[in-house]
Scaffold this motif. Structure first.
Motif, PDB file in Angstrom:
ATOM      1  N   LEU A   1      -1.713   3.324  17.663  1.00  0.00           N
ATOM      2  CA  LEU A   1      -2.440   2.083  17.957  1.00  0.00           C
ATOM      3  C   LEU A   1      -2.494   1.182  16.727  1.00  0.00           C
ATOM      4  N   ALA A   2      -2.698   1.779  15.560  1.00  0.00           N
ATOM      5  CA  ALA A   2      -2.724   0.989  14.323  1.00  0.00           C
ATOM      6  C   ALA A   2      -1.364   0.355  14.050  1.00  0.00           C
ATOM      7  N   ILE A   3      -0.280   1.100  14.282  1.00  0.00           N
ATOM      8  CA  ILE A   3       1.065   0.544  14.079  1.00  0.00           C
ATOM      9  C   ILE A   3       1.287  -0.660  14.983  1.00  0.00           C
ATOM     10  N   LEU A   4       0.932  -0.515  16.252  1.00  0.00           N
ATOM     11  CA  LEU A   4       1.098  -1.626  17.192  1.00  0.00           C
ATOM     12  C   LEU A   4       0.247  -2.823  16.779  1.00  0.00           C
ATOM     13  N   GLY A   5      -0.973  -2.547  16.323  1.00  0.00           N
ATOM     14  CA  GLY A   5      -1.842  -3.640  15.889  1.00  0.00           C
ATOM     15  C   GLY A   5      -1.297  -4.349  14.660  1.00  0.00           C
ATOM     16  N   ILE A   6      -0.801  -3.580  13.702  1.00  0.00           N
ATOM     17  CA  ILE A   6      -0.222  -4.189  12.499  1.00  0.00           C
ATOM     18  C   ILE A   6       1.005  -5.029  12.855  1.00  0.00           C
ATOM     19  N   ALA A   7       1.838  -4.482  13.741  1.00  0.00           N
ATOM     20  CA  ALA A   7       3.042  -5.206  14.147  1.00  0.00           C
ATOM     21  C   ALA A   7       2.701  -6.525  14.828  1.00  0.00           C
ATOM     22  N   ALA A   8       1.658  -6.511  15.649  1.00  0.00           N
ATOM     23  CA  ALA A   8       1.329  -7.696  16.444  1.00  0.00           C
ATOM     24  C   ALA A   8       0.443  -8.694  15.707  1.00  0.00           C
ATOM     25  N   LEU A   9      -0.430  -8.212  14.820  1.00  0.00           N
ATOM     26  CA  LEU A   9      -1.481  -9.065  14.289  1.00  0.00           C
ATOM     27  C   LEU A   9      -1.346  -9.406  12.808  1.00  0.00           C
ATOM     28  N   VAL A  10      -0.732  -8.531  12.034  1.00  0.00           N
ATOM     29  CA  VAL A  10      -0.615  -8.798  10.597  1.00  0.00           C
ATOM     30  C   VAL A  10       0.579  -9.718  10.355  1.00  0.00           C
ATOM     31  N   PRO A  11       0.378 -10.832   9.687  1.00  0.00           N
ATOM     32  CA  PRO A  11       1.491 -11.766   9.465  1.00  0.00           C
ATOM     33  C   PRO A  11       2.501 -11.210   8.467  1.00  0.00           C
ATOM     34  N   GLU A  12       3.723 -11.683   8.576  1.00  0.00           N
ATOM     35  CA  GLU A  12       4.751 -11.289   7.614  1.00  0.00           C
ATOM     36  C   GLU A  12       4.379 -11.808   6.226  1.00  0.00           C
ATOM     37  N   GLN A  13       4.669 -10.996   5.212  1.00  0.00           N
ATOM     38  CA  GLN A  13       4.382 -11.400   3.851  1.00  0.00           C
ATOM     39  C   GLN A  13       5.629 -11.198   3.007  1.00  0.00           C
ATOM     40  N   PRO A  14       5.781 -11.990   1.957  1.00  0.00           N
ATOM     41  CA  PRO A  14       6.999 -11.890   1.135  1.00  0.00           C
ATOM     42  C   PRO A  14       7.078 -10.550   0.413  1.00  0.00           C
ATOM     43  N   ARG A  15       8.308 -10.151   0.098  1.00  0.00           N
ATOM     44  CA  ARG A  15       8.510  -8.933  -0.679  1.00  0.00           C
ATOM     45  C   ARG A  15       7.851  -9.091  -2.048  1.00  0.00           C
ATOM     46  N   PRO A  16       7.021  -8.115  -2.451  1.00  0.00           N
ATOM     47  CA  PRO A  16       6.382  -8.231  -3.764  1.00  0.00           C
ATOM     48  C   PRO A  16       7.413  -8.216  -4.887  1.00  0.00           C
ATOM     49  N   GLU A  17       7.083  -8.934  -5.968  1.00  0.00           N
ATOM     50  CA  GLU A  17       7.944  -8.905  -7.138  1.00  0.00           C
ATOM     51  C   GLU A  17       7.836  -7.550  -7.836  1.00  0.00           C
ATOM     52  N   ARG A  18       8.898  -7.143  -8.513  1.00  0.00           N
ATOM     53  CA  ARG A  18       8.887  -5.866  -9.234  1.00  0.00           C
ATOM     54  C   ARG A  18       7.876  -5.939 -10.375  1.00  0.00           C
ATOM     55  N   THR A  19       7.117  -4.870 -10.548  1.00  0.00           N
ATOM     56  CA  THR A  19       6.129  -4.814 -11.611  1.00  0.00           C
ATOM     57  C   THR A  19       6.567  -3.827 -12.689  1.00  0.00           C
ATOM     58  N   ARG A  20       6.126  -4.056 -13.924  1.00  0.00           N
ATOM     59  CA  ARG A  20       6.444  -3.156 -15.019  1.00  0.00           C
ATOM     60  C   ARG A  20       5.402  -2.044 -15.068  1.00  0.00           C
ATOM     61  N   ILE A  21       5.853  -0.815 -15.061  1.00  0.00           N
ATOM     62  CA  ILE A  21       4.968   0.330 -15.001  1.00  0.00           C
ATOM     63  C   ILE A  21       4.568   0.812 -16.393  1.00  0.00           C
ATOM     64  N   SER A  22       5.350   0.466 -17.414  1.00  0.00           N
ATOM     65  CA  SER A  22       5.092   1.011 -18.752  1.00  0.00           C
ATOM     66  C   SER A  22       3.696   0.658 -19.247  1.00  0.00           C
ATOM     67  N   GLY A  23       3.271  -0.585 -19.006  1.00  0.00           N
ATOM     68  CA  GLY A  23       1.933  -0.980 -19.435  1.00  0.00           C
ATOM     69  C   GLY A  23       0.854  -0.235 -18.680  1.00  0.00           C
ATOM     70  N   GLU A  24       1.096   0.006 -17.385  1.00  0.00           N
ATOM     71  CA  GLU A  24       0.138   0.756 -16.580  1.00  0.00           C
ATOM     72  C   GLU A  24       0.019   2.193 -17.092  1.00  0.00           C
ATOM     73  N   LEU A  25       1.142   2.809 -17.405  1.00  0.00           N
ATOM     74  CA  LEU A  25       1.120   4.191 -17.893  1.00  0.00           C
ATOM     75  C   LEU A  25       0.346   4.289 -19.202  1.00  0.00           C
ATOM     76  N   ALA A  26       0.455   3.252 -20.021  1.00  0.00           N
ATOM     77  CA  ALA A  26      -0.209   3.287 -21.322  1.00  0.00           C
ATOM     78  C   ALA A  26      -1.721   3.392 -21.174  1.00  0.00           C
ATOM     79  N   THR A  27      -2.291   2.787 -20.134  1.00  0.00           N
ATOM     80  CA  THR A  27      -3.750   2.832 -19.961  1.00  0.00           C
ATOM     81  C   THR A  27      -4.251   4.247 -19.724  1.00  0.00           C
ATOM     82  N   LEU A  28      -3.394   5.121 -19.189  1.00  0.00           N
ATOM     83  CA  LEU A  28      -3.820   6.488 -18.890  1.00  0.00           C
ATOM     84  C   LEU A  28      -4.026   7.313 -20.152  1.00  0.00           C
ATOM     85  N   ARG A  29      -3.628   6.776 -21.318  1.00  0.00           N
ATOM     86  CA  ARG A  29      -3.856   7.481 -22.578  1.00  0.00           C
ATOM     87  C   ARG A  29      -5.222   7.158 -23.179  1.00  0.00           C
ATOM     88  N   ASN A  30      -5.925   6.219 -22.599  1.00  0.00           N
ATOM     89  CA  ASN A  30      -7.259   5.845 -23.075  1.00  0.00           C
ATOM     90  C   ASN A  30      -8.230   7.003 -22.839  1.00  0.00           C
TER      91      ASN A  30
END
Length: 436
Positions: free
Chosen positions: A169-198
């Motif tokens: 039911l959720a799949i059908l609802g998402i397909a019917a009701l959630v609008p299309e959105q653009p493909r997200p831009e690629r993000t850099r993970i290295s900065g995110e990984l660095a925060t885990l050393r805090n």
């Protein structure tokens, strides 16, 4: 509010129901497969570990796939896992089904929060995210007790078929009701990984594992404890789960309200109270009235700690919160897994069905000690001295919801916290958990 939020809320309802419903059906599952209650408790452990693994990995993968398509794919994984559990010919197959279903958990809430925020005007984003997480709240109060009732009367397989149907039911609802959105831009993970050393991030996540894990030492084995020790009939467990869910909602709302105002004092109070009630439950469990009072208190004190714990992580990673938030979602569920496993160990050792609560009390007390240590280290730091690494690389706006990508920040998603682990429910706009 847009109807698309209803589709997301249905998905959240299904995920919340499947995460917790096994706690009410452990005896039925154990009887059918001929395994012990502690072995059946691995269904909770396996699900939680699946979230630990799936949350960061699928959040990263989801940052490179159009969000609507990713949400549908995640719910497809959820449906497949629950259908496999419902059809399982052996315990190992059911455990595999639980793990498959759990992989979608963290990423669905992280990506869904970004989608929800993008559906409304900037000043309504927090309310939209909270609306999606209402599905988790309702799951804890309605879905889990009703799933337990259905499983006890019609068979536990029926419960999992119904949950799989909710996913469809959720799949059908998402397909019917959630609008299309653009493909997200690629993000850099290295900065995110660095925060885990805090060190403060590590301490906050350790508090999450121990503090929230304490709740699950009780909830995983609530059915055998209430029926074998307290003397409740199996059918009464449904109403005890309603009480537990109500306590979760109240605690979550209180935690969400005060996490911004007095984060550390709130942690001190909630973790202290949680440890105390868990320590007293082995005594309270021998009386129906005191047991019925203690169960919602554990839900309330446990979930009052969820918003400040998640916000603590975000406060320490404000410049690069995406991966840290996803990992903290996994930390909530890692606590669940450890608690369910340790509870099974002490039961198997012959200490009885109330013994896991002692383990939970020790876990909550350990989390309290870590909170005191964290605050002490913070006081000793140079003024203005919260060190966050990797901010220049990450390019993420402070305050992004868990699972958000770089452009999610650009869209103005600024709620303080949205944990989805095993167990969250909707909170005030400043903190919208769910654990998961």
């Amino acid at each position: 509010m847009p109807l698309a939020l209803l589709a997301l809320a249905i998905g959240a309802f299904g995920i919340g129901t499947t995460e917790f419903v096994t706690s009410g059906l452990l005896p039925e599952v154990a009887d059918e497969f001929g395994v012990s209650i502690p072995t059946a408790g691995l269904l909770t452990t396996g699900y939680a570990l699946g979230v630990v693994v799936g949350a960061p990995i699928l959040a990263i993968v989801g940052s490179r796939v159009p969000r609507k398509r990713m949400l549908m794919a995640l719910m497809g994984l959820f449906v497949a896992g629950n259908a496999l559990s419902a059809l399982a010919p052996a315990f190992g197959v059911m455990l595999a089904g639980r793990i498959v279903a759990s992989l979608a958990h963290g990423a669905f809430f992280g990506i869904g929060a970004i989608v929800a925020a993008g559906l409304v005007a900037p000043q309504k984003k927090a309310g939209a995210i909270a609306m999606m997480f209402t599905g988790l709240t309702v799951a804890n109060v309605v879905g889990v007790p009703m799933g337990t009732l259905v499983g006890q009367n019609l068979g536990w397989r029926v419960t999992f078929f119904i949950i799989a149907g909710l996913g469809v039911l959720a799949i059908l609802g998402i397909a019917a009701l959630v609008p299309e959105q653009p493909r997200p831009e690629r993000t850099r993970i290295s900065g995110e990984l660095a925060t885990l050393r805090n060190p403060q991030v590590i301490l906050a996540m350790a508090m999450t594992v121990l503090g929230f894990g304490g709740v699950f030492t009780m909830s995983t084995y609530i059915t055998p404890m209430m029926t074998e020790v307290t003397g409740y009939a199996p059918g009464s467990v449904t109403w005890l789960l309603v009480l537990f869910g109500a306590g979760m909602v109240v605690g979550n709302l209180v935690g969400g309200r005060y996490a911004d105002r007095a984060l550390m004092p709130l942690l001190y109070v909630s973790l202290s109270a949680l440890a105390l009630v868990l320590a007293l439950l082995p005594l309270a469990a021998h009386n129906k009235v005191t047991a019925a009072v203690a169960i919602p208190l554990i839900g309330a004190f446990g979930f009052a700690s969820v918003p400040p714990l998640q916000k603590r992580v975000l406060d320490q990673t404000a410049d690069a919160p995406t991966l840290a938030s996803a990992v903290n979602i996994g930390a909530f569920n890692l606590g669940n897994a450890i608690a369910a496993w340790l509870g099974g160990v002490v039961i198997s050792a012959g200490f009885g069905y109330t013994a896991p609560n002692w383990v939970g009390a020790l876990m909550a007390a350990a989390a309290l000690l870590l909170a005191v240590l964290s605050a002490s280290l913070e006081r000793r730091a140079p003024r203005g001295g919260r060190a966050v690494t990797g901010s220049a690389e990450a390019g993420v706006t402070p305050g992004v919801t868990p699972g958000a990508t770089t452009e999610g920040a650009a869209e103005g998603v600024t709620t303080a916290a949205t944990p989805v682990g095993a167990a969250g429910a909707a909170t005030a706009p400043t903190a919208v958990p769910a654990g998961r």
